[in-house]
Design an enzyme around this catalytic site. Sequence first.
Site: not given
Ligand code: UT7
Length: 330
Positions: A116, A257, A287
């Site tokens: 990125c 970004h 992204n």
């Molecule tokens: O370009 C390079 C830089 N990239 C980034 O900066 C991305 C950085 N990370 C993020 O944007 C976020 O961490 C994510 C969007 C990837 C994830 O969001 P989060 O709020 O950190 O969610 P999480 O990973 O803590 O997951 C929370 C819950 C999990 O379920 P449980 O374990 O609590 O039951 C995930 O399995 O949300 C679940 N989950 C989803 N649920 C529905 C993860 N993805 C999805 C989804 N739909 N697409």
Amino acid sequence: MSYYSRIIGVGSGFPKGVMTNQDFEKFLDTTDEWIRTRTGIETRFIADRSKGETTVSLAELAVQSALKHAGVQGSDIDLIIMGTVTPDTVMPCVANQLQARIGAKRAFTFDLQAACSGFLYAMSIADLYIRSGTVRNALVVGGETLSSVTDYRDRSTCVLFGDGVGAAVLTRSEDDQHRIVATKLYSDGTYGDLLCIPHGYTKVPTYSAEYREDMHKIKMQGGEVFKLATRNMVEASKEILRENKLTTADVDFFIFHQANMRIIDLCMRTLNIPVEKTWLNVAKYGNTSAATLPVCLEEAWKAGKVKPGDLILMATFGGGLTWASSLVRL
Ligand code: UT7
């Protein structure tokens, strides 16, 4: 006499096909509501290779539009740098193929891999060549077809990414009022595993017995990346301001970004910047890695949100890990 690099044109290229959050609901355990509230993303553009949409073809669209905006021809270009981790082919690289497509006969060309951060890495190198007097006009391009390395069975990553390319034309100038003021590049390979594509290259080539198709896709530990992205973009912004004896109050516009609306929002709040002073398009494109900054710059410029003379701070973060900040007096 001192030379400076001035950005004189910007452009972008996107595939025609749009994928909505509702499209994901049809085959994945996810909801439009989760995607919107956790990421801010609503749609993303996805390339159709059967219609010839690839990183090179999108980059050609972006470059042609940037050349037109700048009022220069392909034959005026001395250097093309492409930041991408999804080249059509590694050899020839994307920049070589762009050179052929735009008739930039006298240019030297190369790709660089900084995920990125590819656009700011490329811009920083082009700036050095221009300031050294070696190059007069440079094309700095960043972008991807991330859909080619996205695992559409992994809901934690596939909803995030989109395809697209952004480009900028830099020219040599003696006017210090319109120039790239500074760029700071950072990397930390010790965190490389947090965001990576493990298979498909020389360690595990596609023809080897160990090759697994699902491992030739982006793997991300989202929570960790989220924290590092926020902290590092904020620190890189503070550091470049401090080193240039400026404060956020001196900056007319900020571009971060576009990975996740919550990351951008946290950066803005930590730096105490009002929302009117930034450009947001993560909802529309998702992204797009190295494309996000030049595309935001193009949209903000063409919408009249930034104008020549404005001081713009850009910051990015991505795989590697890599991150960067830049100050540009448009
Ligand atoms: O370009 C390079 C830089 N990239 C980034 O900066 C991305 C950085 N990370 C993020 O944007 C976020 O961490 C994510 C969007 C990837 C994830 O969001 P989060 O709020 O950190 O969610 P999480 O990973 O803590 O997951 C929370 C819950 C999990 O379920 P449980 O374990 O609590 O039951 C995930 O399995 O949300 C679940 N989950 C989803 N649920 C529905 C993860 N993805 C999805 C989804 N739909 N697409």
